[in-house]
Design a protein around this motif. Structure first.
Motif, PDB file in Angstrom:
ATOM      1  N   HIS A 319       0.803  -1.229   0.000  1.00 45.72           N
ATOM      2  CA  HIS A 319       0.000   0.000   0.000  1.00 45.72           C
ATOM      3  C   HIS A 319       0.836   1.278   0.000  1.00 45.72           C
ATOM      4  O   HIS A 319       0.285   2.363   0.138  1.00 45.72           O
ATOM      5  CB  HIS A 319      -0.982   0.037   1.183  1.00 45.72           C
ATOM      6  CG  HIS A 319      -1.716  -1.251   1.400  1.00 45.72           C
ATOM      7  ND1 HIS A 319      -2.565  -1.783   0.456  1.00 45.72           N
ATOM      8  CD2 HIS A 319      -1.715  -2.135   2.441  1.00 45.72           C
ATOM      9  CE1 HIS A 319      -3.064  -2.923   0.907  1.00 45.72           C
ATOM     10  NE2 HIS A 319      -2.551  -3.162   2.102  1.00 45.72           N
ATOM     11  N   ARG A 320       2.143   1.166  -0.155  1.00 42.18           N
ATOM     12  CA  ARG A 320       3.010   2.341  -0.246  1.00 42.18           C
ATOM     13  C   ARG A 320       3.791   2.240  -1.563  1.00 42.18           C
ATOM     14  O   ARG A 320       4.821   1.597  -1.623  1.00 42.18           O
ATOM     15  CB  ARG A 320       3.973   2.412   0.933  1.00 42.18           C
ATOM     16  CG  ARG A 320       3.293   2.678   2.279  1.00 42.18           C
ATOM     17  CD  ARG A 320       4.293   2.472   3.402  1.00 42.18           C
ATOM     18  NE  ARG A 320       3.779   2.811   4.710  1.00 42.18           N
ATOM     19  CZ  ARG A 320       3.049   2.008   5.473  1.00 42.18           C
ATOM     20  NH1 ARG A 320       2.732   0.800   5.039  1.00 42.18           N
ATOM     21  NH2 ARG A 320       2.625   2.391   6.658  1.00 42.18           N
ATOM     22  N   MET A 321       3.267   2.827  -2.610  1.00 43.64           N
ATOM     23  CA  MET A 321       3.880   2.730  -3.937  1.00 43.64           C
ATOM     24  C   MET A 321       4.221   1.279  -4.267  1.00 43.64           C
ATOM     25  O   MET A 321       5.280   0.971  -4.790  1.00 43.64           O
ATOM     26  CB  MET A 321       5.103   3.633  -4.047  1.00 43.64           C
ATOM     27  CG  MET A 321       4.748   5.091  -4.314  1.00 43.64           C
ATOM     28  SD  MET A 321       6.191   6.157  -4.489  1.00 43.64           S
ATOM     29  CE  MET A 321       7.020   5.390  -5.860  1.00 43.64           C
ATOM     30  N   ASN A 334      -0.139   0.508  -6.259  1.00 40.66           N
ATOM     31  CA  ASN A 334      -1.049   0.664  -5.126  1.00 40.66           C
ATOM     32  C   ASN A 334      -0.398   1.560  -4.069  1.00 40.66           C
ATOM     33  O   ASN A 334       0.515   1.151  -3.372  1.00 40.66           O
ATOM     34  CB  ASN A 334      -1.367  -0.717  -4.538  1.00 40.66           C
ATOM     35  CG  ASN A 334      -2.042  -0.635  -3.179  1.00 40.66           C
ATOM     36  OD1 ASN A 334      -2.669   0.361  -2.833  1.00 40.66           O
ATOM     37  ND2 ASN A 334      -1.910  -1.697  -2.392  1.00 40.66           N
ATOM     38  N   ASP A 335      -0.899   2.777  -3.967  1.00 40.33           N
ATOM     39  CA  ASP A 335      -0.408   3.725  -2.968  1.00 40.33           C
ATOM     40  C   ASP A 335      -1.560   4.138  -2.052  1.00 40.33           C
ATOM     41  O   ASP A 335      -1.734   5.309  -1.729  1.00 40.33           O
ATOM     42  CB  ASP A 335       0.201   4.944  -3.671  1.00 40.33           C
ATOM     43  CG  ASP A 335       1.045   5.814  -2.757  1.00 40.33           C
ATOM     44  OD1 ASP A 335       1.789   5.265  -1.931  1.00 40.33           O
ATOM     45  OD2 ASP A 335       0.951   7.052  -2.858  1.00 40.33           O
ATOM     46  N   SER A 336      -2.338   3.135  -1.631  1.00 39.64           N
ATOM     47  CA  SER A 336      -3.546   3.401  -0.854  1.00 39.64           C
ATOM     48  C   SER A 336      -3.255   4.089   0.471  1.00 39.64           C
ATOM     49  O   SER A 336      -4.120   4.762   1.031  1.00 39.64           O
ATOM     50  CB  SER A 336      -4.301   2.088  -0.595  1.00 39.64           C
ATOM     51  OG  SER A 336      -5.504   2.319   0.090  1.00 39.64           O
ATOM     52  N   ALA A 338      -1.665   6.633   0.935  1.00 40.77           N
ATOM     53  CA  ALA A 338      -1.651   8.082   0.742  1.00 40.77           C
ATOM     54  C   ALA A 338      -3.039   8.637   1.043  1.00 40.77           C
ATOM     55  O   ALA A 338      -3.886   8.778   0.164  1.00 40.77           O
ATOM     56  CB  ALA A 338      -1.232   8.429  -0.681  1.00 40.77           C
ATOM     57  N   ALA A 344       0.282  11.788  -0.913  1.00 32.51           N
ATOM     58  CA  ALA A 344       0.183  11.410  -2.326  1.00 32.51           C
ATOM     59  C   ALA A 344       1.307  12.011  -3.161  1.00 32.51           C
ATOM     60  O   ALA A 344       1.615  11.497  -4.244  1.00 32.51           O
ATOM     61  CB  ALA A 344      -1.170  11.827  -2.893  1.00 32.51           C
ATOM     62  N   ALA A 347       4.356   9.731  -4.695  1.00 36.44           N
ATOM     63  CA  ALA A 347       4.027   8.871  -5.838  1.00 36.44           C
ATOM     64  C   ALA A 347       3.835   9.698  -7.102  1.00 36.44           C
ATOM     65  O   ALA A 347       4.317   9.327  -8.181  1.00 36.44           O
ATOM     66  CB  ALA A 347       2.777   8.054  -5.537  1.00 36.44           C
ATOM     67  N   TRP A 356      -4.447   8.554 -12.838  1.00 40.05           N
ATOM     68  CA  TRP A 356      -4.518   8.724 -11.391  1.00 40.05           C
ATOM     69  C   TRP A 356      -5.907   8.431 -10.850  1.00 40.05           C
ATOM     70  O   TRP A 356      -6.882   9.076 -11.252  1.00 40.05           O
ATOM     71  CB  TRP A 356      -4.114  10.159 -11.048  1.00 40.05           C
ATOM     72  CG  TRP A 356      -4.069  10.500  -9.594  1.00 40.05           C
ATOM     73  CD1 TRP A 356      -3.750   9.680  -8.567  1.00 40.05           C
ATOM     74  CD2 TRP A 356      -4.333  11.793  -9.029  1.00 40.05           C
ATOM     75  NE1 TRP A 356      -3.788  10.373  -7.376  1.00 40.05           N
ATOM     76  CE2 TRP A 356      -4.140  11.657  -7.635  1.00 40.05           C
ATOM     77  CE3 TRP A 356      -4.686  13.032  -9.548  1.00 40.05           C
ATOM     78  CZ2 TRP A 356      -4.315  12.745  -6.760  1.00 40.05           C
ATOM     79  CZ3 TRP A 356      -4.855  14.105  -8.689  1.00 40.05           C
ATOM     80  CH2 TRP A 356      -4.671  13.962  -7.313  1.00 40.05           C
ATOM     81  N   LEU A 428      -2.250   4.520 -11.189  1.00 35.63           N
ATOM     82  CA  LEU A 428      -1.828   4.801  -9.816  1.00 35.63           C
ATOM     83  C   LEU A 428      -3.015   5.071  -8.911  1.00 35.63           C
ATOM     84  O   LEU A 428      -3.747   6.042  -9.111  1.00 35.63           O
ATOM     85  CB  LEU A 428      -0.889   6.017  -9.798  1.00 35.63           C
ATOM     86  CG  LEU A 428      -0.511   6.578  -8.429  1.00 35.63           C
ATOM     87  CD1 LEU A 428       0.362   5.595  -7.655  1.00 35.63           C
ATOM     88  CD2 LEU A 428       0.203   7.923  -8.574  1.00 35.63           C
ATOM     89  N   SER A 430      -3.518   6.566  -5.657  1.00 45.63           N
ATOM     90  CA  SER A 430      -2.911   7.384  -4.606  1.00 45.63           C
ATOM     91  C   SER A 430      -3.982   8.392  -4.204  1.00 45.63           C
ATOM     92  O   SER A 430      -4.010   9.522  -4.688  1.00 45.63           O
ATOM     93  CB  SER A 430      -1.635   8.072  -5.108  1.00 45.63           C
ATOM     94  OG  SER A 430      -0.925   8.652  -4.037  1.00 45.63           O
TER      95      SER A 430
END
Length: 466
Positions: A319-321, A334-336, A338, A344, A347, A356, A428, A430
């Motif tokens: 969940h971090r890039m 997946n940058d959830s 953020a 955000a 990313a 996005w 992405l 984010s």
């Protein structure tokens, strides 16, 4: 578990019976302490009682009999006002500590030479902690990781001379650890955060400073003025300070030059590692994380080759890039985690052509702070309650659609990215928002994105290590 033998035969009060609180209480009991614990949540009290922890409302306790009071880091120590247990402890002159302090005392009792890397900062501390532990493990070192990430610190294996500890520390935990004394203390950065619990930025910064002030070697990111001042202050006090920068060449210390990690000694530069081609460590923010991890690992005796190998095999954090899949030239990220605009930004700064997915339960300020990244966004796919406000901010600057749901956003973004012929395109997630309008938490949201992306015909999952 690490039995808290430093309190053997002593009476200790404890408040906060979540997962780490119960673990701490059991460690104290295992070490021979007489523990009396409480929580405002009756369910938590019941769970503690079920595992043999003595519980009673601390309002009626004889505080004069307690040698120490162990407080959960989630409970206010100072702001907005001290918790009622804090007032009772202070009124009786009882020392107030937390689980990190217990760990530090047991380390000094059992194996004071055990390498101990403690990591803090407003942003990036979880990735840096995981990366540092990964490098150590991949180099064959006996490594324990915990604290504010993963396992509660007192559930780690007991200290031994060759056992390495990598511990993430929040400001709340540092505030309850007066004798914290890592081999390498890392302070990544400081921006306003948790001021509801610390009152002022000055107080917040002073708490973070304690971690590096007590360390054998202080590793400090100097790209913000707060940390730069801390580095200068500690150096003037005669402490060993290693400066790191993700933006600027340094005369002494470690800095990023593109994807190269450089060491500076009296103005002479040499490359110690590189990030080229390491997808899990893209972006300037990850260069800082890698610099800090490399500096800490060098401090505890690793060789440069071991560090480079660990960097290259790092899978990243969920969940971090997190790179979850690829189809041809389209990468799904997946940058959830953020959950606001500041989170955000890393990313959005790391990719050149972005499809996005943003939105959810909006935070104050919306996405206006991200305007500088709008030229990187090929199209935005807006979901959740924030969609109308985000569309107004994007205006005519960025093409967008209001997708409504995450599933629709992934489907549409994947389709549009597949037709992009300009090079690598990144779908992405984010969100720059909390998840609670549509999902239980950011982890559930990220998992939904991963499942939707990898369900697309032809997408090859990346990773599988989690």
């Amino acid at each position: 578990m690490i039995p808290a033998a430093s309190f053997s035969g002593k009476r200790v009060s404890l408040f906060g019976l979540g997962g780490s609180g119960i673990a701490t209480a059991r460690a104290l009991i295992e070490g021979g302490a007489d523990v009396l614990a409480w929580d405002d949540n009756p369910d938590s009290v019941a769970k503690a009682g079920a595992v043999g922890i003595t519980t009673a409302d601390l309002r009626g306790a004889d505080w004069a009999r307690f040698s120490a009071f162990v407080l959960s880091p989630g409970v206010p120590l100072t702001h907005p006002k001290p918790h009622w247990t804090v007032e009772l402890a202070r009124g009786s002159g009882v020392e107030i500590i937390g689980d990190i302090e217990l760990f530090c005392r047991e380390r000094m009792l059992l194996a004071p030479a055990a390498p101990f890397i403690a990591i803090t900062g407003t942003n990036g501390k979880s990735t840096t902690t995981a990366l540092t532990a990964h490098i150590l493990k991949s180099a064959g070192r006996d490594t324990q990781m915990g604290g504010n990430i993963g396992r509660a610190v007192m559930t780690l294996d007991p200290p031994q001379p060759e056992r390495h500890y990598v511990v993430e520390c929040s400001s709340y935990q540092i505030d309850l650890a007066p004798s914290i004394n890592p081999t390498a203390g890392v302070l990544l950065n400081l921006t306003p955060d948790h001021l509801d619990r610390h009152g002022t930025m000055q107080h917040y910064a002073s708490i973070k400073e304690r971690l590096v002030a007590g360390s054998e070697t202080a590793i400090i990111g100097v790209d913000d003025s707060w940390c730069a001042q801390i580095a200068d202050r500690l150096e003037r006090a005669g402490r060993q300070v290693i400066r790191i920068s993700k933006r600027l060449p340094l005369t002494d210390g470690y800095f990023a030059d593109g994807t190269n990690l450089m060491e500076a000694v009296h103005g002479r530069y040499s490359r110690i590692a590189f990030l080229e081609g390491i997808g899990s460590l893209r972006g300037q923010h990850n260069a800082q994380n890698a610099l800090a991890a490399a500096a800490a690992c060098l401090k505890v005796g690793l060789e440069l080759g071991e560090i480079q190998s660990g960097l290259e095999s790092f899978p990243g954090l969920a969940h971090r890039m997190e790179q979850v899949g690829r189809k041809g030239h389209v990468l799904f990220v997946n940058d959830s985690k953020a959950t606001n605009a500041d989170a955000a930004a890393p990313a959005l700064s790391s990719f050149a052509r972005i499809y996005w997915i943003a939105g959810g339960l909006p935070k104050e300020g919306g996405i206006e702070p991200l305007r500088g990244f709008f030229p990187r966004i090929a199209k935005a796919y807006l979901i959740g309650e924030a969609a109308p406000a985000f569309s107004a901010t994007l205006g005519e600057a960025v093409p967008y659609e209001i997708s409504g749901t995450l599933a629709a956003a992934v489907e549409h973004a994947a389709r549009d990215a597949a037709g992009d012929s300009s090079g690598e395109a990144v779908v992405l997630l984010s969100p720059a928002c909390a998840s609670f309008d549509q999902f239980k938490n950011f982890e559930v949201r990220g998992e939904a994105f991963r499942q939707a992306a990898t369900a697309i015909d032809g997408v090859k999952p990346i990773g599988g290590t989690r």
